[in-house]
Scaffold this motif. Structure first.
Motif, short mmCIF file in Angstrom:
data_model
loop_
_atom_site.label_atom_id
_atom_site.label_comp_id
_atom_site.label_asym_id
_atom_site.label_seq_id
_atom_site.Cartn_x
_atom_site.Cartn_y
_atom_site.Cartn_z
N HIS A 1 0.78 -1.24 0.00
CA HIS A 1 0.00 0.00 0.00
C HIS A 1 0.81 1.29 0.00
N PRO A 2 1.79 1.49 0.90
CA PRO A 2 2.50 2.77 0.86
C PRO A 2 3.23 3.00 -0.45
N ALA A 3 3.95 1.98 -0.95
CA ALA A 3 4.70 2.14 -2.20
C ALA A 3 3.75 2.41 -3.36
N ALA A 4 2.65 1.67 -3.44
CA ALA A 4 1.71 1.86 -4.54
C ALA A 4 0.99 3.20 -4.44
N THR A 5 0.68 3.65 -3.24
CA THR A 5 0.01 4.94 -3.08
C THR A 5 0.94 6.08 -3.49
N GLY B 1 5.23 8.24 2.33
CA GLY B 1 5.03 6.84 2.69
C GLY B 1 4.44 6.67 4.07
N VAL B 2 4.94 7.44 5.03
CA VAL B 2 4.42 7.37 6.40
C VAL B 2 2.97 7.84 6.41
N ALA B 3 2.69 8.95 5.71
CA ALA B 3 1.32 9.45 5.65
C ALA B 3 0.37 8.40 5.07
N SER B 4 0.81 7.74 4.00
CA SER B 4 -0.02 6.70 3.38
C SER B 4 -0.20 5.52 4.32
N GLY B 5 0.87 5.11 4.99
CA GLY B 5 0.80 3.96 5.88
C GLY B 5 -0.13 4.19 7.06
N VAL B 6 -0.07 5.39 7.63
CA VAL B 6 -0.95 5.69 8.76
C VAL B 6 -2.39 5.84 8.29
#
Length: 407
Positions: free
Chosen positions: A119-123, A334-339
């Motif tokens: 998810h983070p990489a794809a986002t 990436g952190v924003a997407s992961g959270v």
């Protein structure tokens, strides 16, 4: 032969990435669809299958911010493909090793971690390919909705015909779409750094605003409780209040994610034209009204209609909230997407047992009153948010200091 323009390549890349999102989230839906087969054919207890659900969801939610940090720090855009293959491989293996509960738990945990890695990489990739617009993010997001919706039918077809060992065939979506995406985007996937040059909707990079991001996280927490709570209790509510059959009650549950897909696409389009915060606030306000309509519904048909309206309204702000999180942490995409996509959404799962206790002690109707109140709080908190217009990403060379460029 004329080579494709950069815009055309980005468009095809976004569509291919959206297809991989469908495949990736297909495996999230496959876990729930496999549980009855583990109970009926492998003789697992309900507590045992609850442990499998925990392996798939909790580990994935906690791991997503970690993978987001790694993506910010080292690039590692190839994690989207590796994560997709791990997600598919874990589910494919789970039915084959069904005789060993520990092996099944590990296989499902691997799948959950693969989903988290994807998810983070794809986002981040979707943000770059789509120029940072809410419309492009909504297209990418709805791919996940499609994958989750397709999973139950596919699992029933495959496992129903071939038994649990037939789960090995479920790896096919990951393999097929993974190969397609690598073919379309291999240069981007395996580059050591993010390519230079601004996408169409980007502005200059800014500093990270953690305070604004935490406020957004609080708003998202109320969204998460309403989403998970509705998914868990809406069918049971119709059965308890109107004494309908399980088949009739399940109509609302089926319409909820379908309406959510419509809301996701519409919300991204509207956010680009009328502003992200307007759509976020509109979505939460309509969600409060929809939850109130469920509470006051005079018939099961009214519950079905109100649940469809709730699915649309809850997902109207979805893409806008993701792009807002990116604007608040432009150097930590990436952190924003992961959270946003992982840790925050798990909060609904943590609160769900408390809502269940309320339902046991009183009625499920009270649960929907509580959710309406929480979403109303989210609506109020949304007025603290600001629409920060930064579209930057952080470019990193491995092991080196972050270098800020235009997104």
């Amino acid at each position: 032969m004329t080579s494709p323009t950069p815009h055309a390549r980005a468009r095809w890349g976004l569509w291919a990435l959206t297809a991989t999102h469908s495949a990736n989230d297909f495996y999230t839906g496959a876990v729930a669809a496999l549980l009855p087969f583990f109970v009926l054919r492998a003789d697992y207890s309900y507590a045992a299958v609850a442990g499998i659900t925990l392996a798939a969801t909790a580990l994935s939610s906690v791991a997503q911010p970690v993978f987001g940090y790694l993506g910010d720090r080292y690039g590692m855009r190839w994690m989207s493909v590796v994560g997709l293959l791990a997600a598919g491989g874990g589910i494919a293996l789970s039915g084959i090793v069904a005789d060993s509960y520990v092996a099944v738990w590990i296989a499902v945990a691997i799948s959950g971690i693969g989903v988290a890695a994807y998810h983070p990489a794809a986002t981040m990739e979707a943000r770059e390919l789509g120029g940072g617009t809410s419309g492009s993010m909504s297209l990418f997001s709805v791919g996940g909705n499609v994958g989750v919706a397709l999973a139950p039918s596919a699992v029933i077809l495959v496992v129903g015909v071939f038994g649990l060992p037939g789960s090995g065939l479920l790896i096919m979506p990951a393999l097929a779409l993974g190969v397609v995406y690598v073919a379309v985007s291999r240069r981007r996937l395996f580059s050591r750094s993010m390519p230079a040059g601004p996408p169409p909707a980007a502005t200059a990079a800014g500093s990270d605003d953690w305070r604004a991001f935490m406020w957004l996280t609080a708003v998202l927490a109320t969204w998460s409780v309403a989403y998970v709570g509705t998914s868990t209790f809406v069918s049971l509510y119709s059965i308890q209040r109107f004494d309908v059959t399980a088949g009739v009650a399940s109509i609302a549950l089926s319409l909820f994610p379908a309406a959510g897909a419509i809301g996701t696409l519409a919300g991204g389009w509207l956010a680009d034209r009328f502003g992200r915060l307007r759509i976020v606030r509109l979505g939460y306000l309509l969600a409060v009204g929809s939850l109130a309509a469920i509470v006051l519904a005079p018939s099961p048909v009214a519950v079905i209609v109100a649940t469809a309206a709730l699915g649309t309204s809850l997902f109207l702000p979805f893409a806008a909230q993701i792009t807002l999180s990116h604007s608040y942490l432009p150097n930590r995409i990436g952190v924003a997407s992961g959270v946003t996509l992982g840790l925050t959404l798990s909060l609904g799962g943590l609160v769900s047992p408390l809502l269940g206790a309320v339902a046991d002690g009183g009625s499920i109707r009270i649960v929907f009153v509580i959710m309406a109140a929480l979403v109303a709080i989210g609506f109020g908190l949304s007025f603290v948010l600001t629409d920060r217009r930064t579209g930057s990403t952080t470019r990193h060379a491995p092991q080196g200091p972050p270098e800020l460029e235009r997104a």
